[in-house]
Each structure stands twice: as C-alpha cells, then as structure tokens.
Design an enzyme around this catalytic site. Structure first.
Site, short mmCIF file in Angstrom:
data_model
loop_
_atom_site.label_atom_id
_atom_site.label_comp_id
_atom_site.label_asym_id
_atom_site.label_seq_id
_atom_site.Cartn_x
_atom_site.Cartn_y
_atom_site.Cartn_z
N CYS A 2 0.78 -1.13 0.09
CA CYS A 2 -0.06 -0.03 0.01
C CYS A 2 0.93 1.15 0.10
O CYS A 2 1.81 1.27 0.66
CB CYS A 2 -1.12 0.07 1.27
SG CYS A 2 -2.09 -1.50 1.38
N ARG A 27 4.40 -0.26 -4.67
CA ARG A 27 4.01 -0.85 -3.34
C ARG A 27 2.73 -1.67 -3.27
O ARG A 27 2.35 -2.34 -2.44
CB ARG A 27 3.90 0.48 -2.15
CG ARG A 27 5.06 1.18 -2.16
CD ARG A 27 5.06 2.23 -1.19
NE ARG A 27 4.56 1.86 0.15
CZ ARG A 27 5.54 1.39 1.17
NH1 ARG A 27 6.86 1.68 0.64
NH2 ARG A 27 5.33 0.88 2.22
N TRP A 73 -2.74 -2.81 -1.78
CA TRP A 73 -2.30 -4.21 -1.72
C TRP A 73 -3.01 -4.81 -0.92
O TRP A 73 -2.79 -4.75 0.24
CB TRP A 73 -0.66 -4.50 -1.58
CG TRP A 73 -0.21 -5.87 -1.91
CD1 TRP A 73 0.10 -6.45 -2.96
CD2 TRP A 73 -0.05 -6.82 -0.79
NE1 TRP A 73 0.79 -7.78 -2.77
CE2 TRP A 73 0.28 -8.07 -1.27
CE3 TRP A 73 -0.42 -7.07 0.56
CZ2 TRP A 73 0.51 -9.22 -0.96
CZ3 TRP A 73 -0.19 -8.16 1.20
CH2 TRP A 73 0.32 -9.23 0.64
N ASN A 99 -2.08 2.07 5.74
CA ASN A 99 -0.97 1.12 5.16
C ASN A 99 -0.77 0.13 6.37
O ASN A 99 -0.27 0.86 7.57
CB ASN A 99 0.14 1.95 4.85
CG ASN A 99 1.09 0.78 4.42
OD1 ASN A 99 0.88 -0.46 4.09
ND2 ASN A 99 2.54 1.34 4.45
N GLY A 100 -1.20 -1.05 6.52
CA GLY A 100 -0.79 -2.00 7.53
C GLY A 100 -2.03 -2.85 7.76
O GLY A 100 -2.63 -3.04 7.04
N GLU A 484 17.94 -17.43 -6.39
CA GLU A 484 17.80 -16.14 -6.94
C GLU A 484 17.16 -16.23 -8.40
O GLU A 484 16.20 -15.51 -8.61
CB GLU A 484 18.91 -15.17 -6.79
CG GLU A 484 18.73 -13.75 -7.14
CD GLU A 484 17.31 -13.09 -6.48
OE1 GLU A 484 16.64 -13.48 -5.53
OE2 GLU A 484 17.21 -11.86 -7.12
N LYS A 488 13.46 -14.84 -9.60
CA LYS A 488 13.03 -13.76 -10.53
C LYS A 488 12.17 -14.34 -11.60
O LYS A 488 11.30 -13.64 -11.80
CB LYS A 488 14.43 -13.48 -11.24
CG LYS A 488 15.30 -12.45 -10.17
CD LYS A 488 15.07 -11.11 -10.03
CE LYS A 488 14.14 -11.21 -8.85
NZ LYS A 488 14.88 -10.92 -7.57
N GLU A 491 8.68 -14.56 -10.24
CA GLU A 491 8.06 -13.32 -9.91
C GLU A 491 7.60 -12.72 -11.37
O GLU A 491 6.51 -12.00 -11.36
CB GLU A 491 9.18 -12.38 -9.29
CG GLU A 491 9.19 -12.77 -7.72
CD GLU A 491 10.05 -11.39 -7.29
OE1 GLU A 491 11.44 -11.54 -7.45
OE2 GLU A 491 9.78 -10.69 -6.38
N HIS A 507 18.55 -36.32 -5.55
CA HIS A 507 17.80 -36.76 -4.23
C HIS A 507 16.31 -36.49 -4.49
O HIS A 507 15.58 -36.68 -3.50
CB HIS A 507 18.46 -36.40 -3.23
CG HIS A 507 20.02 -36.56 -2.76
ND1 HIS A 507 20.13 -37.87 -2.22
CD2 HIS A 507 20.84 -35.87 -2.73
CE1 HIS A 507 21.46 -37.83 -2.12
NE2 HIS A 507 21.93 -36.64 -2.58
N LYS A 606 6.30 -4.10 -3.63
CA LYS A 606 7.67 -3.81 -3.33
C LYS A 606 8.23 -4.14 -1.90
O LYS A 606 9.15 -4.63 -1.71
CB LYS A 606 8.18 -2.70 -3.93
CG LYS A 606 9.55 -2.04 -3.90
CD LYS A 606 10.23 -2.81 -4.90
CE LYS A 606 11.67 -2.75 -4.79
NZ LYS A 606 12.51 -3.73 -5.53
O1 M6R Z 1 12.93 -4.83 1.10
P1 M6R Z 1 13.62 -6.25 1.51
O2 M6R Z 1 14.66 -6.45 0.91
O3 M6R Z 1 13.26 -6.55 2.93
O4 M6R Z 1 12.46 -7.20 1.15
C1 M6R Z 1 12.44 -8.60 1.02
C2 M6R Z 1 11.53 -9.32 -0.07
O5 M6R Z 1 10.34 -8.89 -0.07
C3 M6R Z 1 12.07 -9.17 -1.52
O6 M6R Z 1 13.41 -9.39 -1.80
C4 M6R Z 1 11.26 -9.80 -2.57
O7 M6R Z 1 11.42 -11.29 -2.30
C5 M6R Z 1 11.57 -9.15 -3.98
N1 M6R Z 1 10.27 -9.16 -4.51
C6 M6R Z 1 12.52 -9.98 -4.89
O8 M6R Z 1 12.41 -9.52 -6.08
#
Ligand code: M6R
Length: 611
Positions: A2, A27, A73, A99-100, A484, A488, A491, A507, A606
């Site tokens: 949010c 956000r 969000w 927000n929260g 990672e 990616k 996502e 395994h 984000k």
């Molecule tokens: O702001 P932060 O690094 O604490 O966020 C952690 C995760 O939410 C963040 O890395 C998330 O996995 C991203 N979308 C990765 O691309």
C-alpha cells in the site's frame, strides 16, 4: 504494501496526489482512490491500477487544496472498488487511508456492529475509522484526541492519514510499523510512504517515528507522541534526484535497474574500497570491529532476495572470517523463540528497510542483547533507524518490484564487510586480501561486459518462454544464485521454477527431468567446477535441456550444454555478482515475451509491510 500520499497547501491537491500514487504504485496496485475536500468531502475509488482511477476521473470536479490518496495491496477483502481506500466514516464527514494491518479489527468490528455501525467494505481500515469516529462522538473530543485514544487500543501496524470535513485545512496522521515521510514545502506539506512523491517539490523531510501523531496544516506541522506531548520534528535533507526515480529512456524500471548495475556497484564501492592501498573504510564496521570479529556467531536475518544475499554472505563470512553463520528467514526467526546470546551479531539485510517480518525479528534479537547491523538500501528507513550500526547499499531507488540492482549491491556490501572483518581478525592472508580487493575493484567493468549478453539472453527467452517449469542448479557460491534466478523467473514470468543445490538434485528433483524441462546451471569456474560438470552430465543423460551460465572460455561445459551464456572470469567469491545478471535478464525477457507487466507483477508488492 500500500502506498499513501496526502497534500495540504495552495497547489491543486489532485495532480500532486495522482502523480505521487503513480510513483508509489510499486507498493501495491490492485485498487486506488482519492478523497478531496472542497465544500464537502468527495471520495473516488477504482479497482485496478492508478491509471484506471485517473481515467474514471476525467471530467469530474477534482478541485481541492487538501486531499489523501492510496494505492492498495489487498490484505482484508478482495481487490474491488468497495474495498479500495479511502474509507469514510458512518456520518460521511471523515475519510481515511491506511497502510498496515489492524490485528484486533474483528473484535472492534463486533463492538461497533452492536452499537449500530454498518460496514460497506471487508477492510480492517473501515473498522479503525469507525472506531475513531465512535470515540470522537462519545467523548465529544477533537479528531486528534479520538485518534490518540483509538490507537492505544489498536493492535497491529499502521500508517493512517485522515481528513475531516469540519476541519478542511488539517490532515491528521499517525504511524506504527509502516513508513511515513512528511515533506515540508513553503506553506504546504506533502505526506507519503516514501520520498519519491515528495522529491520534486521539496528536499526537506521529516521521517515520522512509531507511536507519533502529526497534525498538519499548510503552515504548521505539529508532532506529538501518543501521550499528547509535543516532539520537535527532526528535519533531514533528501539525498536523491528526480532522475533516479524516472525510467530514463528504458521501457521498464526493471531493465533500467539491471543496466544501472555497473554504476550502482561503483557507487557502493566508492569511498569504501581503496584497492591501491589495500584498505576498506566502513565506519559502521570499524566502530564495532571488536564485537564483530569476536562474535560467537553471526545470524543473518532477511526475506526473499535479501535472504539469498544473506545465504551467499554465509559462505563468504565462514570462508574468510571463520565465524559460524546462520541465515534465517525473518518470518520464521521472529516466531520460533530463537536463542540469541549477547556475543551474537545480527546482520539484517533489506532493500526497503521496511519489511515487517525483518523489523520484528530485529526487535526480538535486540531485546536479547545482540548487536544489530543493518545492510539497507533506503536511507532513513525503519530498519536503518533501529539498527545499532550499519552500511547502506547505495543502489539508489529501486522501483521495479523484482529486486535486481539492490541484490548485487547487497552482495558487494556484505563482501566488503566480510573482507574488513577477516582482515581485522587476521583470518585472511595479505596476498588473498589484496587479490580480493583488486577483484572487487574490477567488478563494475565486468558487470558492464556481462550486460552485453542481453541480446543472447533475449533469444534464449524467446526459445524457452513456453516452458511450464524451470530448474535452477548451482553449487557453493552459485547455489544462492540458483535460488535467486528461480525467484526472479517466478515473480516476473509466472513460470514455476525451483532452485536447488546441484548435487542435491539427484535426491529428488531429477525425477522432473525430461526433454521439456529447461535446467539452468549456474556453473562459473570455481572449486566445484568438475563436480558441476558431472551434474550437467547427469541431466544430459536424461535428455534434459541444459542452459549454462559459464565463465568465458569454458569449452568443457560449452560442448555439453544446449545453450551457454558466458560471463567474464572472476574470483569465485565475486563470480555470483556476474552470474546473476543473465538470470535477471532471462526473467525480464521471458516476462516481456509473455506480454506481462514486469515492473508490477501480479499479487506482489515492493515493500512487504505486513507479516
Ligand atoms: O525490502 P526487502 O529486501 O526487505 O524485501 C524482501 C523481499 O520482500 C524482496 O526481496 C522480494 O522477495 C522481492 N520481490 C524479490 O525480487
């Protein structure tokens, strides 16, 4: 999670708020809305992205000099016009954005229903607003007073901003656990979840702290605690330029941020690394060097991509510093009654510095006496402020929801810390120390060279865009990069992908392998090279499609793999900074080939400020 924006002053509020919402859309982007005060309260809300709200308001009277806006969000209730913020009070005079999460909202809601309140939305926000309204009416008090009383009963996290038809020049805001920045202009104030909506109007900002309440008018900012005592606002100057939050000619923020990496890594090293004189300057580490080098244990706490950076740091710290390291998901750490001893050092890694799970995990470790060292990108963020010491990653604002440049900056900062500690501890010999400093010095140029693989990666993306699953494999320093790469891809392309240690593959996951499954090996030259060559053979023997990220000149793997992307040679500790780049590009180009919104992937946000 949010985004909130508010304005009070001589400007037209709506354009300021709308532009701010677009900047904060990373956000949350499932619905948005604005509330404007101009001879009465007008609330407009729309499911979907901010552009849909904007379209729906063409031709409507949006004239006002005070207003609030929100991009959502969803937490409580599906994305819809009805659940979008701002919400309104029962008497229609108040509007609020939030927000929260209000954890005890259902108890409060039941109490309010018994009193005859009606609920239009499924949100916890509407409950909190009507709770505030009820307090104001019962106590015949000001809105400010009612907010203060209400927040003493609220369990959860919030930033709230209210406007009141009866006080048309005043915004009331409060914060606990979610971010709030107030920009101070000339006879005007701007409120937002981060500085990006504010930067083009003023560089003077106040970061509101937890349990603080703000009363904001065009010419006045009053900050108080929940005990109604005034606090002097601490004004800081933003060190950020508008260009940093714009696309600068790229189609997407994600691509811009991937291509910025030579510069962001350079910025991250600037003033810290002096390879010629074999020294590293990091005040946060130096000021606590005895505690860090003598730590009985380092615990790294993070989420998502930052957790992957933490995992790689585990390998580096144990190798160079010979200190035991544990890497914890913040969400697990905070709830599992962890053992933390005073000799432990906690390294919290976070791009946003606002991740709710990481924040609470830090608080828990801090209570138990550990030193908290923050590795954070956003200057002035909550994690930066609650840490005892830290080092900023200096990657600049990262707008694309998928973390790219912030990740490589985290790797660089964590490597610098490990090297500095190892040097102070004497656990690294001088020759290797000097060699690694020189390697780090060369990394920005090597990243630049790695980005030249973009066209080849784009072709690879076209070829594999219809795959249903991907497997990413790596060993040693490249194992976190396999994780990672898989994250990616999930996502950005919505293709299922799994990251695994290459040797562990036999395994279980090897059962998935057939001629349709692309298996991405992160296989740059390192101490495990021969082993990973065997793993590639195991996949090829089962007709798997092998895509390999290799070091330039690696003829062995090039001869075996179906497709190869080569990156410059680097020490095995630094190689992951290079090998992750083709994986970022692969996710990006597959997302583009599938015509997806790569900057705002579905369901994501984000900054995850809810647990
Ligand atoms: O702001 P932060 O690094 O604490 O966020 C952690 C995760 O939410 C963040 O890395 C998330 O996995 C991203 N979308 C990765 O691309």
């Amino acid at each position: 999670m949010c985004g909130i924006v508010a304005y009070v002053g001589p400007k037209e509020a709506y354009p300021v708020i709308l532009k701010g919402l677009k900047r904060l859309e990373y956000r949350g982007y499932d619905s948005s809305g604005v509330a404007l005060l101009n001879s009465g309260l007008k609330v407009f809300k729309k499911k979907g992205k901010v552009a849909e709200l904007e379209d729906s308001l063409v031709g409507k009277d949006v004239h006002a000099h005070i207003g609030i806006g929100h991009t959502r969000w969803a937490t409580h209730g599906e994305p819809s016009d009805r659940n979008a913020h701002p919400h309104q009070s029962e008497n229609g005079k108040l509007a609020m954005i939030h927000n929260g999460i209000i954890e005890n909202y259902s108890q409060l809601k039941n109490e309010l229903i018994k009193k005859g309140y009606h609920f239009i939305s499924d949100t916890d926000t509407e409950v909190l607003l009507k709770f505030i309204e009820d307090i104001q009416q019962n106590n015949n008090c000001t809105l400010e007073e009612a907010v203060r009383i209400a927040l003493k009963r609220v369990v959860g996290a919030y930033v709230i901003v209210l406007i009141d038809q009866d006080n048309p020049d005043t915004l009331i805001a409060a914060r606990k656990g979610s971010p709030l920045v107030i920009g101070i202009g000339k006879g005007e104030h701007f409120l937002a979840s981060d500085a990006s909506p504010i930067i083009e109007y003023t560089k003077e900002v106040v970061y509101v702290n937890d349990y603080e309440l703000a009363i904001i008018r065009p010419d006045e900012l009053i900050l108080k605690n929940l005990g109604n005592e005034k606090i002097t606002p601490y004004v800081t100057k933003l060190d950020m330029e508008l260009a940093a939050i714009e696309k600068g000619g790229y189609d997407h923020f994600m691509l811009k941020e991937i291509f910025e990496q030579p510069d962001t890594i350079f910025d991250c090293l600037r003033g810290r690394l002096d390879a010629a004189n074999a020294s590293i300057t990091m005040a946060g580490v130096q000021n606590n060097i005895d505690q860090i080098k003598n730590a009985s244990r380092i615990i790294i706490i993070a989420c998502g991509t930052s957790w992957h950076a933490g995992l790689l740091a585990e390998y580096i710290f144990e190798e160079l510093c010979r200190i035991p390291v544990e890497v914890e998901y913040a969400s697990e750490f905070r709830y599992r009654n962890p053992v933390v001893r005073p000799g432990d050092v906690i390294i919290a890694v976070s791009q946003s510095g606002e991740t709710a799970d990481t924040l609470v995990a830090i608080e828990k470790a801090k209570e138990q006496g550990a030193l908290i060292f923050g590795v954070v990108n956003v200057v002035g963020s909550s994690i930066a402020r609650i840490s005892n010491a830290g080092a900023y990653t200096h990657a600049g604002p990262e707008i694309g929801v998928a973390s790219t440049k912030a990740f490589t900056a985290q790797l660089v900062v964590l490597t610098l810390i490990a090297l500095k500690v190892a040097h102070a501890k004497g656990s690294i010999d001088t020759q290797r120390f000097v060699h690694l400093l020189n390697e780090l010095h060369d990394i920005p140029e090597k990243v630049k060279a790695t980005l030249q693989t973009a066209d080849a990666v784009k072709k690879l993306a076209e070829k594999n865009k219809d795959a249903k699953d991907f497997l990413y494999l790596g060993r040693g320093y490249n194992f976190p990069i396999a994780l990672e790469g898989a994250l990616k891809l999930k996502e950005i392309s919505y293709i299922h992908a799994e990251g695994y240690p290459a040797a562990e593959m036999k395994h279980g996951p090897i059962a998935l392998v057939d001629e349709t499954l692309p298996v991405v090996f992160v296989a740059t030259k390192d101490s495990y090279h021969e082993k990973i060559v065997s793993n590639i053979q195991e996949i090829k023997a089962r007709k798997g499609k092998v895509i390999a990220i290799v070091t330039e000149g690696d003829d062995t793997i090039t001869a075996m793999a179906d497709d190869v992307i080569a990156v410059p040679e680097a020490d095995e500790i630094m190689a992951p900074i290079l090998s992750v780049i083709p994986l970022q590009l692969l996710a990006y180009y597959i997302g583009i080939a599938k015509d997806l919104d790569v900057d705002k992937p579905r369901n994501l946000a984000k900054s995850v400020t809810v647990e």
